[in-house]
Design an enzyme around this catalytic site. Structure first.
Site, mmCIF file in Angstrom:
data_model
loop_
_atom_site.group_PDB
_atom_site.id
_atom_site.type_symbol
_atom_site.label_atom_id
_atom_site.label_comp_id
_atom_site.label_asym_id
_atom_site.label_seq_id
_atom_site.Cartn_x
_atom_site.Cartn_y
_atom_site.Cartn_z
ATOM 1 N N SER A 113 -2.708 -3.275 1.298
ATOM 2 C CA SER A 113 -3.048 -2.941 2.690
ATOM 3 C C SER A 113 -2.307 -3.921 3.590
ATOM 4 O O SER A 113 -2.702 -5.087 3.693
ATOM 5 C CB SER A 113 -4.560 -3.039 2.912
ATOM 6 O OG SER A 113 -5.238 -2.092 2.129
ATOM 7 N N LYS A 188 -5.329 3.490 6.585
ATOM 8 C CA LYS A 188 -6.169 2.433 6.003
ATOM 9 C C LYS A 188 -6.786 1.558 7.090
ATOM 10 O O LYS A 188 -7.949 1.154 6.993
ATOM 11 C CB LYS A 188 -5.341 1.577 5.042
ATOM 12 C CG LYS A 188 -6.106 0.403 4.415
ATOM 13 C CD LYS A 188 -7.321 0.871 3.614
ATOM 14 C CE LYS A 188 -8.190 -0.291 3.119
ATOM 15 N NZ LYS A 188 -7.602 -1.060 2.036
ATOM 16 N N LYS A 256 -7.979 -9.970 7.558
ATOM 17 C CA LYS A 256 -6.572 -9.582 7.565
ATOM 18 C C LYS A 256 -6.386 -8.147 8.054
ATOM 19 O O LYS A 256 -5.538 -7.870 8.906
ATOM 20 C CB LYS A 256 -5.997 -9.762 6.161
ATOM 21 C CG LYS A 256 -4.551 -9.333 5.988
ATOM 22 C CD LYS A 256 -4.405 -7.948 5.361
ATOM 23 C CE LYS A 256 -4.962 -7.913 3.960
ATOM 24 N NZ LYS A 256 -4.754 -6.585 3.300
#
Length: 312
Positions: A113, A188, A256
């Site tokens: 990701s 995502k 993140k």
């Protein structure tokens, strides 16, 4: 689809099945994903910095390589499953990287990701070497990686996606093509926004119930079957009630993802006020030493504010 097209597609899928697959990154998600590929009959060459995991994969039937370039020399399809954008850039394009060892015609599938813009930059750099690229991040966490039911969202050439669909399906319950390169990681980011906000809402609700003197586990039982119920609630409420914070999916990694979401949203003029608020909550937890805890530990932020402790 005509009979000829179906036969052609079957032939392509069989050819993919016969190819050697490289897998780089055998962490919480990567290890079970690679094991599922071996169970499905794929021939794997793997690489990771953890010798214990490498030994486990070797016992399961995988070959072991020492560098990404060495993986690329042995494999025709290479999957990367790494923590963040810089790691993928280094492994794919850096010294002794995948691009150094790969032949023209190799396919790289990044299942990490990372920032969508970085996916596009990597794709352009690989294209110049005759190497194809798909960005294919996943959702579902460790349990779904283990049982092969996670979701995969894929960006890249549609024909390339179709050719590698069954390879991806060997690790997942759902595999969806969402657009060109970068679209997988945009999808995502949207997923991670929804998950983070769900966990925050669930935390607020259980802390409210607990402080008001109502057993939070009974609140969970009462509302899980209604409109408030969700996959997130089913996965995270029991962890919250049992005060389990082993990942799962680490707060560090969700920080993140939400940072990437905000960076992307700011670049295209899309305010994400709720996402920004939850990101700050996660940063506060990291300061408290919970960066490596499961993201369900977000409830600890609310408990601290309310001076209460949710448990069964």
């Amino acid at each position: 689809m005509s009979s000829y097209s179906k036969l052609l597609q079957t032939k392509i899928e069989e050819e993919i099945y016969m190819k050697k697959v490289g897998f780089i990154g055998l962490g919480i998600m990567g290890k079970p994903m690679s094991l599922n590929l071996i169970k499905a009959g794929y021939s794997l060459v793997v690489m990771d910095q953890n010798p214990v995991v490498l030994e486990e994969l070797q016992k399961a039937g995988a070959a072991v390589a020492n560098t990404p370039a060495e993986v690329a020399r042995q494999a025709e399809v290479i999957i990367t499953m790494l923590p963040n954008s810089p790691h993928v850039q280094e492994v794919v394009l850096g010294e002794n990287g995948v691009a150094e060892g790969a032949k023209a015609g190799t396919v790289v599938i990044d299942m990490s990701s990372i920032a969508p813009l970085v996916s596009r930059e990597i794709a352009v750099a690989l294209e110049q070497r005759g190497i194809a690229f798909l960005d294919a991040p996943v959702s579902g966490g460790e349990p779904k990686a283990i049982d092969g039911t996670m979701s995969v969202m894929v960006g890249g050439d549609k024909q390339l996606f179709d050719e590698h669909y069954h390879l991806l399906k060997a690790m997942a319950g759902s595999v969806v093509h969402t657009g060109d390169v970068g679209a997988g990681n945009i999808t995502k980011l949207a997923n991670q926004v929804v998950v983070a906000l769900n966990i925050a809402a669930l935390s607020e609700a259980l802390v409210l119930a607990n402080k008001a003197g109502v057993q939070p586990e009974l609140v969970f039982e009462a509302i899980r079957g209604g409109l408030a119920g969700s996959t997130v609630m089913e996965a995270k409420a029991p962890m919250m009630l049992d005060r389990k914070i082993d990942p799962g999916f680490r707060i560090d990694l969700h920080i993140k993802d939400l940072t990437n979401a905000l960076d992307t949203s700011h670049g295209i003029g899309v305010p994400l006020p709720l996402t920004a608020a939850v990101l700050e909550m996660m940063h506060a937890l990291k300061v408290d030493g919970l960066g490596t805890a499961d993201h369900s530990a977000l409830i600890r932020y609310y408990e601290k504010l309310a001076q209460t402790e949710v448990q069964r």
